[in-house]
Design a protein around this motif. Structure first.
Motif, mmCIF file in Angstrom:
data_model
loop_
_atom_site.group_PDB
_atom_site.id
_atom_site.type_symbol
_atom_site.label_atom_id
_atom_site.label_comp_id
_atom_site.label_asym_id
_atom_site.label_seq_id
_atom_site.Cartn_x
_atom_site.Cartn_y
_atom_site.Cartn_z
ATOM 1 N N VAL A 1 -48.006 -48.938 31.066
ATOM 2 C CA VAL A 1 -47.604 -49.489 29.773
ATOM 3 C C VAL A 1 -46.497 -50.514 29.960
ATOM 4 C CG1 VAL A 1 -46.751 -48.946 27.463
ATOM 5 C CG2 VAL A 1 -48.247 -47.329 28.640
ATOM 6 N N ALA A 2 -45.586 -50.250 30.891
ATOM 7 C CA ALA A 2 -44.531 -51.215 31.171
ATOM 8 C C ALA A 2 -45.120 -52.538 31.655
ATOM 9 C CB ALA A 2 -43.569 -50.658 32.217
ATOM 10 N N GLY A 3 -46.150 -52.456 32.488
ATOM 11 C CA GLY A 3 -46.821 -53.675 32.936
ATOM 12 C C GLY A 3 -47.513 -54.395 31.794
ATOM 13 N N TRP A 4 -48.113 -53.632 30.880
ATOM 14 C CA TRP A 4 -48.774 -54.218 29.708
ATOM 15 C C TRP A 4 -47.763 -55.006 28.876
ATOM 16 C CZ3 TRP A 4 -48.503 -54.228 24.436
ATOM 17 C CH2 TRP A 4 -49.653 -54.593 23.730
ATOM 18 N N LYS A 5 -46.585 -54.427 28.724
ATOM 19 C CA LYS A 5 -45.555 -55.100 27.932
ATOM 20 C C LYS A 5 -45.121 -56.413 28.569
ATOM 21 C CE LYS A 5 -43.604 -50.836 26.050
ATOM 22 N NZ LYS A 5 -42.411 -49.980 26.036
ATOM 23 N N LEU A 6 -45.021 -56.423 29.891
ATOM 24 C CA LEU A 6 -44.653 -57.668 30.573
ATOM 25 C C LEU A 6 -45.646 -58.777 30.260
ATOM 26 C CD1 LEU A 6 -43.489 -56.636 34.165
ATOM 27 C CD2 LEU A 6 -42.116 -57.723 32.384
ATOM 28 N N LEU A 7 -46.899 -58.402 30.131
ATOM 29 C CA LEU A 7 -47.945 -59.397 29.884
ATOM 30 C C LEU A 7 -48.047 -59.801 28.418
ATOM 31 C CD1 LEU A 7 -50.777 -57.890 32.132
ATOM 32 C CD2 LEU A 7 -49.429 -59.950 32.608
ATOM 33 N N PHE A 8 -47.850 -58.831 27.504
ATOM 34 C CA PHE A 8 -48.272 -59.093 26.128
ATOM 35 C C PHE A 8 -47.212 -58.888 25.045
ATOM 36 C CE2 PHE A 8 -52.133 -57.503 28.413
ATOM 37 C CZ PHE A 8 -52.790 -58.726 28.470
ATOM 38 N N VAL B 1 -59.693 -57.225 27.500
ATOM 39 C CA VAL B 1 -60.090 -56.057 28.284
ATOM 40 C C VAL B 1 -58.940 -55.080 28.503
ATOM 41 C CG1 VAL B 1 -61.982 -57.227 29.471
ATOM 42 C CG2 VAL B 1 -59.674 -57.325 30.434
ATOM 43 N N LEU B 2 -57.705 -55.538 28.317
ATOM 44 C CA LEU B 2 -56.548 -54.658 28.473
ATOM 45 C C LEU B 2 -56.033 -54.141 27.139
ATOM 46 C CD1 LEU B 2 -54.565 -56.513 31.299
ATOM 47 C CD2 LEU B 2 -56.045 -54.505 31.491
ATOM 48 N N GLY B 3 -56.789 -54.403 26.077
ATOM 49 C CA GLY B 3 -56.429 -53.843 24.784
ATOM 50 C C GLY B 3 -55.392 -54.625 24.012
ATOM 51 N N ALA B 4 -55.074 -55.830 24.440
ATOM 52 C CA ALA B 4 -54.117 -56.672 23.711
ATOM 53 C C ALA B 4 -54.874 -57.615 22.785
ATOM 54 C CB ALA B 4 -53.262 -57.475 24.681
ATOM 55 N N GLU B 5 -54.243 -57.995 21.690
ATOM 56 C CA GLU B 5 -54.870 -58.936 20.774
ATOM 57 C C GLU B 5 -55.068 -60.291 21.453
ATOM 58 O OE1 GLU B 5 -52.831 -59.222 16.996
ATOM 59 O OE2 GLU B 5 -52.363 -57.074 17.044
#
Length: 446
Positions: free
Chosen positions: A169-176, A214-218
């Motif tokens: 989740v921390a990585g997801w936040k860095l991206l999105f 594909v990673l669940g981000a808008e």
């Protein structure tokens, strides 16, 4: 030192460095616990404002299981990676947020991190809530801390590896995760700017109405182009809207305020919960949302206007088509008494020539509505429709849906319709048993 040892040393250094970097990125400190504040010590005006904000944010519907206690969590939110269960946001000291300070609450809203320092999954839409102002976060906190405490331990999420690791989740936040504030547009009205703040922030409309990657981000390049929620399609609410008649600010306001509009139809599925909450919100805020979204859609081109006028003309014409096919016969028996009655909503069915559901890219929403019907809202003037799940089999519903599509829409025929109906039937029970109760957050009860 040999060459092999040098390579091993470099690899070890890279691994250690990578682990250290991941720790720095992911680690968040726990914040001090507090004693739950006495509800009477909290400003009642702030609580009342927080109630309206919670209604705009649709908090009760994601944090309440049907038949359960309000805001106690436990609702399963399906994702492509598994199910995430909503949390208890009552002021219970052991299982809720009773020990959270306002700082801890604001961090969860802004950064998606709980009081103990754990990253929250973005099914809690902090990618939108990060834009909420300090004043509104304070009011929301005041409202939630004055709710009845409910002891409801969290349910374990059902996620596969590696999505069950909070580090991901921390990585997801860095991206999105983008924490920029919603900036006012000086070229627009105050109403438009208020709508932008609400839509992009607390109301988090894009969470349902924008497709995801594909990673669940808008997908930022497809804002408001339509999404998928609980086996319902959240229609595109930009220029790609399937509505036969173009939306405008007045129609959007009436729809969001009342849950239906004569020229557009009735809110169903997750959207019914949204409009139920918005009916208790300040009319000026609902109007601001409508103004902003109408501008997002833009003025329709001339050919779109002409098609809308033709659909309105068809809706006013008297239906004289005889039941000369199986679909027409089912329609005449089950649908025409309301939809061809000429009575305006909510006491008559809308003209199906104006239905976004029949003109939609796929038949999921129409299948859901035919199967489950439209339940009346207690104590209100609202649409109603019987459910046909027990009186029609999948083949009959498929015949009916194909007939509706061919008669009331200029769109091409749907494909794979019986499979979609079967899936809709299988998920009806789950949707009904896990969605929140249709409650309203009354403005006069702080």
């Amino acid at each position: 030192m040999t060459k092999a040892r040098v390579i091993v040393a470099i690899m070890a250094a890279l691994l250690i460095g990578g682990a250290a970097t991941a720790f720095v990125i992911a680690w968040r400190p726990a914040l001090a616990a507090i004693d739950p504040p006495a509800p009477k010590s909290i400003d009642s005006a702030l609580v009342k404002r927080g109630r309206e904000l919670a209604a705009i944010g649709n908090c009760i519907n994601c944090h309440t299981v049907r038949g359960g206690r309000n805001f106690a969590g436990g609702l399963a939110v399906p994702t492509p990676f598994g199910a995430v269960f909503s949390s208890n946001i009552t002021p219970d000291a052991e299982t809720g947020i009773g020990r959270w300070s306002e700082e801890a609450f604001r961090r969860a809203m802004r950064a998606g991190v709980d009081r103990e320092g754990r990253h929250l999954y973005p099914t809690f839409p902090y990618d939108h809530f990060t834009h909420v102002s300090d004043q509104d976060d304070r009011a929301l906190y005041a409202f939630l801390m004055t709710r009845e405490p409910v002891h409801a331990p969290p349910r374990d999420n059902q996620l596969s590896f590696p999505f069950n690791q909070r580090l991901a989740v921390a990585g997801w936040k860095l991206l999105f995760l983008r924490r920029d504030a919603i900036k006012a547009d000086a070229s627009k009205s105050a109403e438009w700017n208020r709508g932008a703040y609400l839509v992009e922030g607390l109301a988090h409309c894009g969470s349902c109405h924008t497709p995801r990657n594909v990673l669940g981000a808008e997908r930022s390049t497809a804002a408001f182009a339509g999404g998928d929620v609980d086996n319902w399609q959240a229609f595109a609410i930009n220029a790609q809207s399937p509505s036969p008649v173009p939306w405008n600010a007045d129609a959007l306001y009436a729809y969001l305020r009342n849950g239906w509009h004569t020229d557009h139809g009735t809110a169903r599925g997750p959207m019914a919960e949204v409009v139920s909450n918005l009916s208790s919100v300040s009319p000026s805020d609902v109007r601001a949302i409508a103004t902003y979204m109408a501008d997002i859609s833009g003025a329709p081109p001339q050919d779109r206007k002409l098609k809308g006028e033709a659909a309105l003309a068809q809706a006013k014409s008297v239906a004289t088509t005889p039941p000369d096919s199986p679909g027409a016969a089912i329609y005449a028996a089950a649908c025409a008494p309301c939809h061809d009655s000429g009575r305006p909503p909510p006491y008559g069915g809308i003209s199906l020539a104006l239905s976004s559901t029949i003109s939609a890219p796929d038949p999921r929403n129409l299948a859901n509505i035919v199967l489950s019907g439209v339940r009346p809202v207690e104590g209100e003037r609202s649409p109603i429709m019987p459910a046909f799940a027990d009186s029609m089999d999948d083949a009959q519903i498929a015949v009916l849906l194909n007939y509706l599509r061919s008669r009331f829409s200029e769109q091409p025929a749907w494909t794979g319709i019986e499979k979609i109906i079967g899936e809709a039937r299988r998920t009806q029970t789950a949707i009904l048993t896990t969605s929140a109760p249709a409650e309203k957050m009354q403005r006069d009860k702080p």
